[in-house]
Design a protein around this motif. Structure first.
Motif, short mmCIF file in Angstrom:
data_model
loop_
_atom_site.label_atom_id
_atom_site.label_comp_id
_atom_site.label_asym_id
_atom_site.label_seq_id
_atom_site.Cartn_x
_atom_site.Cartn_y
_atom_site.Cartn_z
N GLU A 210 0.81 -1.22 0.00
CA GLU A 210 0.00 0.00 0.00
C GLU A 210 0.85 1.27 0.00
O GLU A 210 0.31 2.37 -0.01
CB GLU A 210 -0.92 0.00 1.22
N LEU A 211 2.16 1.12 0.03
CA LEU A 211 3.06 2.26 0.03
C LEU A 211 4.33 1.86 -0.71
O LEU A 211 4.85 0.76 -0.50
CB LEU A 211 3.39 2.65 1.48
N SER A 212 4.82 2.73 -1.57
CA SER A 212 6.02 2.41 -2.34
C SER A 212 7.26 2.51 -1.46
O SER A 212 7.24 3.16 -0.40
CB SER A 212 6.16 3.37 -3.53
N GLY A 213 8.34 1.87 -1.89
CA GLY A 213 9.58 1.95 -1.14
C GLY A 213 10.09 3.37 -1.02
O GLY A 213 10.61 3.78 0.02
N GLU A 214 9.95 4.13 -2.10
CA GLU A 214 10.41 5.53 -2.07
C GLU A 214 9.62 6.35 -1.07
O GLU A 214 10.18 7.14 -0.30
CB GLU A 214 10.27 6.13 -3.47
N ASP A 215 8.28 6.16 -1.06
CA ASP A 215 7.45 6.89 -0.11
C ASP A 215 7.74 6.45 1.33
O ASP A 215 7.70 7.26 2.26
CB ASP A 215 5.97 6.69 -0.42
N LEU A 216 8.03 5.16 1.49
CA LEU A 216 8.37 4.67 2.82
C LEU A 216 9.63 5.34 3.34
O LEU A 216 9.70 5.76 4.50
CB LEU A 216 8.57 3.15 2.79
N LEU A 217 10.64 5.46 2.49
CA LEU A 217 11.87 6.13 2.91
C LEU A 217 11.61 7.58 3.29
O LEU A 217 12.13 8.06 4.30
CB LEU A 217 12.91 6.05 1.79
N ASP A 218 10.80 8.27 2.50
CA ASP A 218 10.51 9.67 2.78
C ASP A 218 9.71 9.83 4.07
O ASP A 218 10.04 10.66 4.93
CB ASP A 218 9.73 10.29 1.61
N ASP A 219 8.64 9.02 4.20
CA ASP A 219 7.78 9.15 5.38
C ASP A 219 8.53 8.78 6.66
O ASP A 219 8.40 9.45 7.69
CB ASP A 219 6.55 8.25 5.24
N SER A 220 9.31 7.70 6.60
CA SER A 220 10.03 7.27 7.80
C SER A 220 11.14 8.26 8.15
O SER A 220 11.43 8.47 9.33
CB SER A 220 10.61 5.87 7.61
N GLU A 221 11.74 8.88 7.15
CA GLU A 221 12.78 9.88 7.42
C GLU A 221 12.18 11.10 8.12
O GLU A 221 12.77 11.65 9.06
CB GLU A 221 13.48 10.30 6.14
N ASP A 222 10.99 11.53 7.66
CA ASP A 222 10.33 12.67 8.29
C ASP A 222 10.03 12.37 9.76
O ASP A 222 10.30 13.20 10.64
CB ASP A 222 9.02 13.00 7.55
N ALA A 223 9.47 11.20 10.02
CA ALA A 223 9.14 10.84 11.41
C ALA A 223 10.41 10.68 12.24
O ALA A 223 10.44 11.05 13.41
CB ALA A 223 8.33 9.54 11.43
N TRP A 224 11.46 10.13 11.63
CA TRP A 224 12.72 9.95 12.35
C TRP A 224 13.34 11.30 12.71
O TRP A 224 13.82 11.49 13.83
CB TRP A 224 13.69 9.14 11.50
N ASN A 225 13.31 12.24 11.79
CA ASN A 225 13.87 13.58 12.05
C ASN A 225 13.11 14.26 13.18
O ASN A 225 13.71 14.90 14.06
CB ASN A 225 13.81 14.43 10.78
N GLU A 226 11.78 14.15 13.17
CA GLU A 226 10.99 14.75 14.23
C GLU A 226 11.31 14.10 15.58
O GLU A 226 11.41 14.79 16.60
CB GLU A 226 9.49 14.60 13.91
N GLY A 227 11.47 12.80 15.56
CA GLY A 227 11.81 12.10 16.79
C GLY A 227 13.18 12.48 17.31
O GLY A 227 13.36 12.66 18.53
N MET A 228 14.15 12.62 16.42
CA MET A 228 15.51 12.98 16.84
C MET A 228 15.56 14.40 17.40
O MET A 228 16.37 14.67 18.29
CB MET A 228 16.48 12.82 15.67
N GLU A 229 14.72 15.27 16.90
CA GLU A 229 14.66 16.62 17.48
C GLU A 229 14.21 16.55 18.94
O GLU A 229 14.73 17.28 19.79
CB GLU A 229 13.70 17.49 16.66
N LEU A 230 13.25 15.67 19.21
CA LEU A 230 12.79 15.50 20.58
C LEU A 230 13.91 14.96 21.46
O LEU A 230 14.11 15.40 22.60
CB LEU A 230 11.60 14.54 20.61
N VAL A 231 14.65 13.98 20.93
CA VAL A 231 15.74 13.36 21.69
C VAL A 231 16.84 14.38 21.98
O VAL A 231 17.41 14.41 23.09
CB VAL A 231 16.31 12.16 20.92
N GLU A 232 17.15 15.21 21.01
CA GLU A 232 18.20 16.21 21.20
C GLU A 232 17.80 17.26 22.23
O GLU A 232 18.66 17.79 22.95
CB GLU A 232 18.52 16.88 19.86
#
Length: 392
Positions: free
Chosen positions: A124-146
């Motif tokens: 239901e989601l392409s590999g390219e979209d998965l990379l983009d979506d997961s990167e966005d969520a990861w960046n937001e999470g890392m901002e919280l961690v920092e």
């Protein structure tokens, strides 16, 4: 005018009555009957591959607190695993919106990555979209961690690694798993899992797989009969070894095939994505991957290491044209404490281990014949076998 005022008052009162009749949060029935506990149970169910049960646990948490962020986000993961990506996104977004504090917000970002990964697995989601979506969520999470050093990024990094693996980005996944492993102190809940996945990536690199099908199969924790068929066709090009050789003798065949007389049309692979590969290996008569009685291939049945050894043995015998390899080790003593010489897979185990195709536990003197054959193990074996067969 007076009538209108009375009507307005009645409408307002009716609205209050209707609001009061809405479903109210359920009161706890026991000490562990809390939203937090039910979320933990739901996450454990997800880890065990039971998304419907996980959803039920998250729903129980929401009965106690309909606005509990982790329960909303957790339900999003379960829905994505089940195959309802549209609803999953809404629940994850709601979980993020209702998050109270950095910890719950980080949980929602991890949930977003996990849900997207499931959506990609379900097509239901392409590999390219998965990379983009997961990167966005990861960046937001890392901002919280920092901003909050008390937060542990282990889950965030681990599931970002899983997302990258699903998208077949080995560099990204390797980097994410390395973060989990090298963290000080390492989170034991994720460090062991990350190390296993990191090792799988290294095995895939060594296998030098040439197709995305091969890479994806190599990532599975336990390979199925259909997966093995695809590896043999897509990566080994098995047809070149079988089309010009005759099957081994009947004694060898009877000892190792599921149904040596099966000629029925296979009835359980009509809609299987690996149907063409399955039909190819069955047409070649690869022993260990033949149909069962009744025309069933049972494509999703997992393979053990012993079964994998017997399949590899058949390929070696057919490719070499040397039937004596099928009985070379019969009558010899076993070097393994868990493989007896009288077991039907003894010769196969000896043949593949002496060639280094499947690993052994040398320290304990074990082969673990009934252990699941992982995709990485199978991919490495096929890669090594390809190198050996190309020399013949």
């Amino acid at each position: 005018m007076m009538k209108f005022a009375r009507l307005l008052i009645c409408l307002i009162l009716a609205a209050f009555v209707l609001a009061g009749c809405g479903k109210q949060p359920r009161k706890p029935q026991a000490m562990l009957d809390t939203p937090q506990h039910h979320v933990e149970v739901g996450l454990a169910k997800l880890d065990k591959g039971a998304p419907h049960q996980a959803q039920a646990s998250f729903d129980t948490a929401l009965e106690l607190d309909p606005e509990y962020g982790p329960a909303l986000a957790g339900k999003g993961i379960a829905l994505a695993a089940i195959g309802d990506w549209d609803s999953a996104r809404d629940y994850v977004d709601d979980g993020l919106g209702e998050a109270e504090g950095d910890g719950q917000e980080l949980f929602a970002n991890v949930a977003a990555i996990r849900a997207a990964t499931w959506a990609a697995r379900n097509g239901e989601l392409s590999g390219e979209d998965l990379l983009d979506d997961s990167e966005d969520a990861w960046n937001e999470g890392m901002e919280l961690v920092e901003d909050n050093r008390e937060l542990d990024p282990a889950a965030l990094n681990y599931y970002r690694g899983e997302a990258c693996l699903q998208a077949l980005n080995l560099d990204c996944s390797e980097a994410m798993f390395s973060r989990v492993i090298s963290a000080t102190p390492a989170n034991p809940q994720y460090a062991e899992r990350a190390e296993a996945r990191w090792r799988a990536v290294q095995m895939i690199r060594r296998a030098a797989l040439k197709t995305s099908v091969g890479v994806r199969i190599a990532l599975t924790e336990q390979i199925t009969r259909a997966d093995m068929a695809a590896l043999l066709v897509e990566e080994l090009d098995i047809g070149r070894f079988y089309e010009k050789t005759a099957p081994a003798g009947s004694e060898y065949m009877d000892a190792r095939t599921a149904d040596p007389t099966a000629t029925l049309e296979i009835t359980d692979i009509a809609n299987h994505p690996l149907r063409a590969d399955i039909e190819a290996v069955t047409s070649y008569g690869v022993r260990g991957l033949q149909p069962f009685h009744g025309g069933l291939f049972k494509p999703d049945v997992p393979l053990s290491k012993a079964e994998g050894a017997m399949i590899l043995e058949d390929i070696i015998v057919r490719a070499s044209g040397d039937d004596s390899l099928a009985t070379r080790y019969i009558g010899r003593e076993s070097p393994f404490v868990d493989v007896r010489p009288d077991q039907p897979y003894f010769n196969a185990v000896m043949l593949v281990t002496t060639r280094g195709l499947l690993a052994t536990n040398a320290r304990q003197g074990r082969f673990d014949p009934l252990a699941p054959l992982s995709g990485a193990e199978a991919a490495l074996a096929v890669s090594a076998l390809k190198t050996e067969l190309n020399a013949w």
